[in-house]
Design a protein around this motif. Structure first.
Motif, short mmCIF file in Angstrom:
data_model
loop_
_atom_site.label_atom_id
_atom_site.label_comp_id
_atom_site.label_asym_id
_atom_site.label_seq_id
_atom_site.Cartn_x
_atom_site.Cartn_y
_atom_site.Cartn_z
N LEU A 131 0.88 -1.15 -0.01
CA LEU A 131 -0.06 -0.06 -0.20
C LEU A 131 0.89 1.38 -0.01
N LEU A 132 0.27 2.35 -0.43
CA LEU A 132 1.00 3.55 -0.51
C LEU A 132 1.20 4.11 0.84
N PRO A 133 2.15 4.76 1.35
CA PRO A 133 2.25 5.23 2.75
C PRO A 133 1.14 6.35 3.31
N THR A 134 0.59 7.02 2.05
CA THR A 134 -0.38 7.95 2.37
C THR A 134 -1.83 7.41 2.55
N ASN A 135 -1.74 5.99 2.42
CA ASN A 135 -3.28 5.26 2.66
C ASN A 135 -3.67 5.13 4.03
N THR A 136 -3.75 6.31 4.75
CA THR A 136 -4.01 5.82 6.39
C THR A 136 -5.16 4.92 6.60
N ALA A 137 -6.17 4.78 5.80
CA ALA A 137 -7.35 4.09 6.30
C ALA A 137 -6.89 2.55 6.09
N MET A 138 -6.23 2.14 4.99
CA MET A 138 -5.76 0.77 4.94
C MET A 138 -4.82 0.67 6.12
N ARG A 139 -3.96 1.46 6.45
CA ARG A 139 -2.71 1.36 7.50
C ARG A 139 -3.32 1.10 8.88
N ALA A 140 -4.47 1.70 9.23
CA ALA A 140 -5.31 1.66 10.30
C ALA A 140 -6.17 0.06 10.09
N LEU A 141 -6.70 -0.04 9.42
CA LEU A 141 -7.44 -1.35 9.31
C LEU A 141 -6.27 -2.55 9.32
N LEU A 142 -5.49 -2.55 8.79
CA LEU A 142 -4.29 -3.68 8.84
C LEU A 142 -3.77 -3.72 10.33
N THR A 143 -3.31 -2.62 10.96
CA THR A 143 -2.89 -2.42 12.02
C THR A 143 -4.00 -3.21 12.94
N SER A 144 -5.24 -2.95 12.78
CA SER A 144 -6.22 -3.46 13.90
C SER A 144 -6.32 -4.84 13.70
N LEU A 145 -6.21 -5.37 12.43
CA LEU A 145 -6.49 -6.90 12.24
C LEU A 145 -5.12 -7.54 12.38
N ALA A 146 -3.75 -7.00 12.34
CA ALA A 146 -2.83 -7.78 12.35
C ALA A 146 -1.84 -7.00 13.35
N PRO A 147 -2.08 -6.69 14.52
CA PRO A 147 -1.24 -5.87 15.35
C PRO A 147 0.32 -6.22 15.67
N GLN A 148 0.37 -7.52 15.50
CA GLN A 148 1.92 -7.96 15.52
C GLN A 148 2.73 -7.62 14.33
N SER A 149 2.05 -7.46 13.15
CA SER A 149 3.09 -7.46 11.97
C SER A 149 3.23 -5.98 11.67
N ALA A 150 4.50 -5.97 11.15
CA ALA A 150 5.13 -4.52 10.97
C ALA A 150 5.01 -4.27 9.39
N PHE A 151 4.95 -3.11 9.24
CA PHE A 151 5.12 -2.60 7.99
C PHE A 151 6.66 -2.40 7.64
N VAL A 152 7.00 -2.64 6.41
CA VAL A 152 8.35 -2.72 5.65
C VAL A 152 8.08 -1.63 4.74
N ASP A 153 9.29 -0.71 4.64
CA ASP A 153 9.07 0.24 3.50
C ASP A 153 9.86 -0.37 2.18
N GLU A 154 9.27 -0.27 1.04
CA GLU A 154 10.09 -1.19 0.05
C GLU A 154 10.09 -0.15 -1.23
N ASP A 155 10.99 0.82 -1.12
CA ASP A 155 10.93 1.78 -2.35
C ASP A 155 9.76 2.64 -2.25
N GLY A 156 9.28 3.01 -1.19
CA GLY A 156 8.10 4.00 -1.21
C GLY A 156 6.74 3.26 -1.18
N VAL A 157 6.85 2.03 -1.13
CA VAL A 157 5.48 1.36 -0.91
C VAL A 157 5.72 0.40 0.27
N LEU A 158 4.50 0.34 1.20
CA LEU A 158 4.65 -0.49 2.50
C LEU A 158 4.19 -1.62 2.20
N ARG A 159 4.74 -2.77 2.89
CA ARG A 159 4.29 -4.13 2.55
C ARG A 159 4.34 -4.60 3.97
N LEU A 160 3.18 -5.45 4.06
CA LEU A 160 3.00 -6.06 5.35
C LEU A 160 2.35 -7.45 5.18
#
Ligand SMILES: CC(C)(COP(=O)(O)OP(=O)(O)OC[C@H]1O[C@@H](n2cnc3c(N)ncnc32)[C@H](O)[C@@H]1OP(=O)(O)O)[C@@H](O)C(=O)NCCC(=O)NCCS
Length: 197
Positions: A131-160
């Motif tokens: 996902l794009l780093p600016t996608n706050t809704a998706m970041r929040a949704l993923l964090t709520s579903l998978a609180p133990q997983s970390a986002f990794v920045d891959e050339d400007g795209v976040l991967r979880l």
């Protein structure tokens, strides 16, 4: 049940849903489309619709949320899909889109929970989202579903990566689904003609 009232039905998306998907895409805002496809997209091409709906439901599966209205027997509200990666077969890459007017009512979370279960049923070890780093809704949704997983920045795209429960009873379902897919590939025995014909 949707937050704020009303209900939606979740089911597998199939080849007959091309019109449904096209109409749903038209109801996504420019930003929603950009967050989903990473490009400014005005329409879905026929070849893209084929790719998005002609699924084997094992290596590429999609769930759709629909509801019946007075105007339409089936109105598409959201779709979530998972595609098994050829280079990492234990990983499925996920994607989701909820039409703008139905966002914030719990559909995204409900669909992703079902997608995680369905992916585990097919033997998937993890579900990956980019996902794009600016996608706050998706970041929040993923964090709520998978609180133990970390986002990794891959050339400007976040991967979880969300690990899926390997002990899911569904592993046996995966074998059954593979067997069914095998059946589809085998020529069907011709039915004997009905009496009187
Ligand atoms: C990201 C998206 C799927 C979320 O779907 P949704 O149905 O609106 O999400 P839900 O209503 O289920 O919300 C679930 C949680 O996500 C978070 N969330 C959702 N929208 C949010 C927003 N705009 N801002 C902050 N957090 C948000 C909240 O934590 C929420 O939990 P809460 O309701 O308990 O507060 C939706 O905004 C969307 O389709 N966006 C466009 C396409 C896209 O970005 N796809 C992802 C790329 S793979």
């Amino acid at each position: 049940m949707l937050a704020g009232g009303g209900e939606a039905q979740l089911r597998l998306l199939d080849a007959d849903d091309k019109g449904l998907l096209r109409r749903g895409f038209e109801r996504l805002s420019d930003d929603g489309r950009y967050n989903r496809f990473f490009v400014r997209k005005r329409m879905l091409l026929d070849a893209e619709l084929d790719y998005l709906t002609e699924l084997d439901q094992i290596h590429h599966l999609a769930l759709v949320a629909v509801r019946a209205t007075a105007l339409e027997p089936t109105e598409g509200l959201a779709v979530a899909r998972a595609v098994r990666l050829v280079t990492e077969p234990h990983v499925y890459e996920g994607a989701i889109a909820v039409v703008d007017e139905f966002q914030g009512r719990g559909l995204g979370a409900a669909l992703l929970r079902r997608l995680m279960a369905a992916t585990a049923e097919r033997g998937g070890g993890s579900l990956r989202f980019c996902l794009l780093p600016t996608n706050t809704a998706m970041r929040a949704l993923l964090t709520s579903l998978a609180p133990q997983s970390a986002f990794v920045d891959e050339d400007g795209v976040l991967r979880l990566d969300i690990p899926l429960d390997g002990s899911s009873p569904a592993r046996s379902t995966a074998a059954a689904l593979d067997a069914r897919a095998g059946d589809r590939l085998r020529p069907r025995a011709r039915r004997p003609p009905a009496p009187g014909r």
